[in-house]
Design an enzyme around this catalytic site. Structure first.
Site, short mmCIF file in Angstrom:
data_model
loop_
_atom_site.label_atom_id
_atom_site.label_comp_id
_atom_site.label_asym_id
_atom_site.label_seq_id
_atom_site.Cartn_x
_atom_site.Cartn_y
_atom_site.Cartn_z
N PRO A 1 -52.66 -1.43 14.56
CA PRO A 1 -53.71 -2.34 15.00
C PRO A 1 -54.04 -2.16 16.48
O PRO A 1 -53.20 -1.72 17.27
CB PRO A 1 -53.11 -3.74 14.74
CG PRO A 1 -52.00 -3.50 13.77
CD PRO A 1 -51.48 -2.14 14.04
N SER A 2 -55.27 -2.52 16.86
CA SER A 2 -55.68 -2.44 18.26
C SER A 2 -54.81 -3.34 19.12
O SER A 2 -54.36 -4.41 18.68
CB SER A 2 -57.15 -2.87 18.41
OG SER A 2 -57.99 -1.99 17.71
N GLY A 3 -54.56 -2.91 20.37
CA GLY A 3 -53.74 -3.70 21.30
C GLY A 3 -52.26 -3.54 21.07
O GLY A 3 -51.45 -4.30 21.62
N GLU B 1 -58.57 8.62 20.11
CA GLU B 1 -59.80 8.22 19.41
C GLU B 1 -60.94 9.19 19.74
O GLU B 1 -62.08 8.78 19.99
CB GLU B 1 -60.21 6.79 19.84
CG GLU B 1 -59.11 5.76 19.67
CD GLU B 1 -59.06 5.19 18.26
OE1 GLU B 1 -59.70 5.75 17.38
OE2 GLU B 1 -58.37 4.19 18.06
#
Length: 585
Positions: free
Chosen positions: A373-375, A502
């Site tokens: 997940p992001s973060g 990314e």
């Protein structure tokens, strides 16, 4: 207390100047010439006195006129040379100071920039060094000559007539009662003005660097209001400064008139009584001018000095900040080695931990995908690998050696980094691809790197080819073109370790296909770490590391995690649906 602080300020400024290694010979010569020039100017009233006292057409000779004119010319020449040399010395000091500051800014660690706004740092480099320059190159010259002129004039006046000199100097304390408080007010105003200027510079830098965001969000009114607040604040400080200056000028004029009235009135009485000659009275008036006029320059110097104190403190704080040391450490050595991350933890400043007890190993020549997940701390892990930050716990090893034992410059040369929005500098495509390469890159090398990055064809179609300007942050190129230039830059660097953050997530499907092919060329034979959300990027990885909230919750191949890790399975399912939807479109 204030006296001790003032002494400390003097010492701090002198220490800052000493860091620039000024030419002592030039400074001493300039000061001696300034002394000589002022000394000659002190003789002029004495010549005038003798001329007035013995004036008659019969006594006037060409010899006297020649000597009198020669003194004027000598004083002008010596003072001019002294002023020039002091200015050159000041300019050299400030140039060296800016050079040291610029060099320092480039070796300050990333945490410094995390906690200091870019606009304020730019203000230190431009505005604050400008204030120091003005003091040294402009005000110091007039200050030194002014001090010598005042002291010399007072000594000569006491020698000529101590009584009249005492009466004249009695007016000075009255002026000081007004001038000293005004000087303090000017200091506080100047300090506030510098602070507001730095904040305004920060706002300008932030807004203008992201002007497209401002326009896309229709935030022009908001940013105008924010900038207008600083403009009004600067205006208010400017008005306050103008008020002080408006008081200072009339006060100096008032003091001058008072002194002139005292000298003419009291001096006229002494001339009529025979205690003073007419020539001596004229000399007194000329010496008065040589006392009062430099007073303005001395006052200006102390006002500027107080401004410089604040600037010196801020420049000193940058120069004293801890920096990265590129001169120590062992060489990395040849051959690819494994990267071992053991019990790694990290948190920014005193904040919550971003990474906690990470443990995994990256074999040389393999592809490791980092997902989650992001973060979760994935990009932070890349920053730790490049040694932008020091871990708060645990170790990162390359082979059997901790990475902090290697020479920092050589360690970073092992990496090629391609991010989601690979930054480009304002310049040509050639300059961007060759950025950071210290040896001369020939056209064959350049074209080969561009071809492997699938960039050569689109570059060749541009009117200027490799000499095409990309604009600020590469704005004249598309996202896919920028990514391919970044890949060409990494290929030319020929890194052992490749980090992709990314790298294709912001591209459309057509651009992504081309960039993916370029990335395959870049990844061939290299140890690769990939941060990705796209399943196509990670499904063929040798190992996948799943990170949640800074903790490693799973590792293995795509098939292994699909069978054992529920959150990864959910991640993969979502990606599969997304890909099907994209194909359908």
């Amino acid at each position: 207390m204030e006296e001790k602080e003032q002494q400390g300020n003097w010492k701090q400024l002198v220490r800052l100047i000493a860091r620039t290694k000024p030419s002592k010979a030039m400074l001493i010569t300039a000061i001696l010439m300034s002394l000589a020039g002022t000394g000659v100017s002190l003789l002029i009233p004495l010549f005038t006195k003798n001329l007035v006292d013995g004036f008659s057409l019969s006594n006037l000779s060409w010899k006297q006129l020649t000597v009198f004119g020669g003194v004027f010319v000598l004083q002008a020449v010596v003072s001019g040379f002294a002023s020039f040399m002091l200015n050159v010395s000041g300019q050299r000091i400030v140039a060296n100071l800016r050079d040291r500051l610029w060099k320092k800014l480039l070796v300050l660690p990333i945490p410094y920039y995390d906690s200091n706004r870019t606009g304020e740092t730019i203000s230190r480099m431009t505005n604050d060094t400008g204030i120091v320059k003005q003091l040294i190159a402009e005000n110091l010259t007039s200050f030194l000559s002014g001090i010598i002129s005042v002291i010399g004039s007072v000594i000569v006046l006491f020698y000529m007539d101590w009584q009249m000199t005492s009466v004249m100097l009695g007016v000075i304390p009255i002026a000081a009662l007004f001038m000293v408080p005004l000087g303090r007010q000017m200091y506080h105003i100047s300090k506030g003005l510098q602070k507001e200027t730095a904040s305004f510079t920060t706002t300008l830098t932030q807004v203008l660097s992201e002007v497209r965001l401002v326009k896309s969000m229709n935030a022009e009114r908001r940013e105008y209001a924010a900038g207008n607040k600083w403009i009004k604040s600067l205006y208010q400080f400017g008005v306050k400064e103008a008020k002080i200056q408006a008081l200072i000028a009339p006060l100096i004029y008032f003091v001058m008139m008072m002194l002139l009235v005292v000298i003419v009135g009291y001096g006229g009485m002494r001339v009529s009584s025979g205690a003073l000659s007419a020539g001596e009275l004229v000399a007194f008036i000329l010496y008065l001018i040589q006392i009062v006029m430099p007073m303005t320059q001395i006052t200006t110097f102390f006002t500027q000095f107080k401004k410089t104190v604040g600037a010196t403190e801020r420049i000193g704080s940058i120069l004293d900040s801890p920096e990265e040391d590129h001169s120590v450490g062992k060489p990395v050595g040849e051959g690819a080695k494994a990267i071992t991350i053991h019990d790694l933890s990290f948190g920014y400043g005193n904040g919550e931990p971003v990474l906690t007890n990470l443990d995994f190993r990256v074999e040389p020549g393999t592809v490791t995908a980092i997902v989650g997940p992001s973060g979760g701390g994935k990009t932070t892990l890349f920053s730790l690998l490049e040694r932008y930050y020091e871990p708060t716990g645990g170790t990162i090893k390359y082979g059997n050696e901790a990475i902090d034992s290697f020479n920092l410059r050589e360690w970073r040369s092992q990496f090629g980094y391609v991010s989601q929005e690979s930054p480009l500098i304002a310049g040509t495509i050639r300059e961007n691809i060759c950025y950071g390469i210290e040896h001369e890159v020939d056209d064959a090398e350049l074209v080969k790197a561009a071809e492997m990055a699938y960039a050569h064809n689109f570059i060749s179609e541009l009117p200027e080819g490799y000499d095409t300007e990309v604009g600020e942050r590469g704005i004249k190129l598309s996202g896919g073109q920028r990514q391919r230039i970044a890949i060409a830059r990494a290929l030319l660097r020929d890194p052992k370790i490749l980090m992709l953050d990314e790298a294709t997530s912001a591209l459309d499907s057509k651009s992504e296909v081309v960039v993916q092919e370029a990335l395959k060329n870049l990844m061939a034979g290299r140890t690769t770490l990939v941060i990705a959300h796209r399943l196509s990027t990670v499904v063929d990885a040798d190992q996948i590391i799943f990170v949640e909230k800074g903790k490693l919750t799973g590792s293995g191949t795509h098939d292994e995690l699909l069978a054992t890790h529920p959150l990864y399975r959910e991640f993969a399912t979502q990606q599969l649906r997304l890909q099907v939807a994209e194909v359908g479109e």
